[in-house]
Design a protein around this motif. Structure first.
Motif, mmCIF file in Angstrom:
data_model
loop_
_atom_site.group_PDB
_atom_site.id
_atom_site.type_symbol
_atom_site.label_atom_id
_atom_site.label_comp_id
_atom_site.label_asym_id
_atom_site.label_seq_id
_atom_site.Cartn_x
_atom_site.Cartn_y
_atom_site.Cartn_z
ATOM 1 N N ASP A 114 9.454 13.451 6.223
ATOM 2 C CA ASP A 114 8.562 14.125 5.288
ATOM 3 C C ASP A 114 7.110 13.933 5.647
ATOM 4 O OD1 ASP A 114 10.691 13.267 2.478
ATOM 5 O OD2 ASP A 114 10.808 14.915 3.913
ATOM 6 N N ASN A 115 6.760 12.789 6.293
ATOM 7 C CA ASN A 115 5.372 12.439 6.520
ATOM 8 C C ASN A 115 4.889 12.724 7.920
ATOM 9 O OD1 ASN A 115 5.203 11.444 3.921
ATOM 10 N ND2 ASN A 115 5.976 9.450 4.549
ATOM 11 N N HIS A 126 0.794 -1.234 0.000
ATOM 12 C CA HIS A 126 0.000 0.000 0.000
ATOM 13 C C HIS A 126 0.822 1.278 0.000
ATOM 14 C CE1 HIS A 126 -3.659 -2.315 0.718
ATOM 15 N NE2 HIS A 126 -2.974 -3.004 1.612
ATOM 16 N N GLY A 127 2.136 1.172 0.049
ATOM 17 C CA GLY A 127 2.968 2.378 0.096
ATOM 18 C C GLY A 127 3.233 2.803 1.521
ATOM 19 N N PRO A 128 3.976 3.911 1.681
ATOM 20 C CA PRO A 128 4.369 4.338 3.024
ATOM 21 C C PRO A 128 3.165 4.772 3.863
ATOM 22 C CG PRO A 128 5.046 5.956 1.387
ATOM 23 C CD PRO A 128 4.504 4.787 0.635
ATOM 24 N N PHE A 129 3.328 4.620 5.159
ATOM 25 C CA PHE A 129 2.307 5.076 6.103
ATOM 26 C C PHE A 129 2.345 6.598 6.144
ATOM 27 C CE2 PHE A 129 3.506 0.829 7.564
ATOM 28 C CZ PHE A 129 2.266 0.228 7.682
ATOM 29 N N GLY A 130 1.186 7.222 6.134
ATOM 30 C CA GLY A 130 1.121 8.680 6.171
ATOM 31 C C GLY A 130 0.985 9.228 7.579
ATOM 32 N N ALA A 131 0.466 8.417 8.485
ATOM 33 C CA ALA A 131 0.262 8.839 9.871
ATOM 34 C C ALA A 131 0.324 7.580 10.740
ATOM 35 C CB ALA A 131 -1.097 9.514 10.032
ATOM 36 N N PRO A 132 0.651 7.745 12.008
ATOM 37 C CA PRO A 132 0.706 6.571 12.894
ATOM 38 C C PRO A 132 -0.602 5.780 12.898
ATOM 39 C CG PRO A 132 1.681 8.460 13.998
ATOM 40 C CD PRO A 132 1.079 8.964 12.723
ATOM 41 N N GLU A 133 -1.724 6.463 12.794
ATOM 42 C CA GLU A 133 -3.026 5.800 12.824
ATOM 43 C C GLU A 133 -3.212 4.835 11.655
ATOM 44 O OE1 GLU A 133 -2.557 9.167 13.119
ATOM 45 O OE2 GLU A 133 -2.774 9.132 15.305
ATOM 46 N N ASP A 134 -2.450 5.020 10.570
ATOM 47 C CA ASP A 134 -2.540 4.109 9.428
ATOM 48 C C ASP A 134 -2.119 2.688 9.811
ATOM 49 O OD1 ASP A 134 -3.352 6.266 7.941
ATOM 50 O OD2 ASP A 134 -1.430 6.534 6.914
ATOM 51 N N LEU A 135 -1.341 2.542 10.890
ATOM 52 C CA LEU A 135 -0.940 1.216 11.345
ATOM 53 C C LEU A 135 -2.133 0.382 11.788
ATOM 54 C CD1 LEU A 135 2.290 2.141 13.304
ATOM 55 C CD2 LEU A 135 2.176 0.653 11.307
ATOM 56 N N LEU A 136 -3.241 1.031 12.100
ATOM 57 C CA LEU A 136 -4.451 0.301 12.491
ATOM 58 C C LEU A 136 -4.979 -0.565 11.352
ATOM 59 C CD1 LEU A 136 -6.281 3.116 14.485
ATOM 60 C CD2 LEU A 136 -5.166 1.081 15.425
ATOM 61 N N GLU A 137 -4.552 -0.284 10.129
ATOM 62 C CA GLU A 137 -4.967 -1.076 8.973
ATOM 63 C C GLU A 137 -4.237 -2.416 8.912
ATOM 64 O OE1 GLU A 137 -7.473 -0.207 6.923
ATOM 65 O OE2 GLU A 137 -7.726 1.528 8.237
ATOM 66 N N VAL A 138 -3.140 -2.544 9.656
ATOM 67 C CA VAL A 138 -2.369 -3.783 9.674
ATOM 68 C C VAL A 138 -3.059 -4.757 10.620
ATOM 69 C CG1 VAL A 138 -0.140 -4.839 10.218
ATOM 70 C CG2 VAL A 138 -0.225 -2.550 9.184
ATOM 71 N N LYS A 139 -3.347 -5.951 10.122
ATOM 72 C CA LYS A 139 -4.018 -6.966 10.935
ATOM 73 C C LYS A 139 -3.172 -7.265 12.168
ATOM 74 C CE LYS A 139 -5.850 -11.612 10.915
ATOM 75 N NZ LYS A 139 -5.956 -12.874 10.234
ATOM 76 N N GLY A 140 -3.802 -7.163 13.345
ATOM 77 C CA GLY A 140 -3.118 -7.439 14.598
ATOM 78 C C GLY A 140 -2.742 -6.196 15.371
ATOM 79 N N ILE A 141 -2.867 -5.029 14.737
ATOM 80 C CA ILE A 141 -2.587 -3.781 15.447
ATOM 81 C C ILE A 141 -3.916 -3.106 15.749
ATOM 82 C CG2 ILE A 141 -1.519 -1.500 15.364
ATOM 83 C CD1 ILE A 141 0.670 -2.639 13.660
#
Length: 126
Positions: free
Chosen positions: A124-125, A92-107
């Motif tokens: 940069d992000n 999906h490309g680089p994470f734009g914000a820490p909250e994007d990690l919620l999209e990873v199964k298990g987080i």
């Protein structure tokens, strides 16, 4: 002789002898085991390295560039979850914000909350 539910004097005596025997055997076994160790087994080094040493905080881990080993050092992240983070970012490309990690199964929210002080999303992000 009627049985009243109490131990006889002989039975109390045998019970006391058995208890004393167990205590004695415990002491003998403990003493025998204590001789197997040397003082070196119990020595703890209190010597510090030369110079002024102050504990430093580890720099935050950039989740967009970190290796599996670096991600594995984060609180709440093991090797399997570190692999999923890498797979997600490759797909999906680089994470734009820490909250994007919620999209990873298990987080979930609790894992993310534990990570916030230990991660960065890149200069940069984030």
């Amino acid at each position: 002789m009627k049985h009243r539910g109490f131990l006889t004097k002989t039975e109390w005596g045998l019970l006391l002898l058995a208890a004393l025997f167990l205590c004695l055997m415990t002491a003998v076994l403990y003493a025998a085991g204590a001789g197997r160790h040397t003082e070196a087994d119990y020595t703890i080094s209190t010597q510090l390295p030369a110079g002024d040493v102050t504990p430093e905080e580890a720099p935050p881990v950039d989740v967009n560039t970190a290796t599996l080993e670096e991600l594995d050092t984060l609180p709440g992240i093991g090797p399997a979850l570190a692999e999923r983070i890498i797979e997600y970012r490759e797909e999906h490309g680089p994470f734009g914000a820490p909250e994007d990690l919620l999209e990873v199964k298990g987080i979930g929210e609790s894992v993310l909350a534990g990570l916030l002080d230990s991660i960065t999303i890149g200069e940069d992000n984030g």
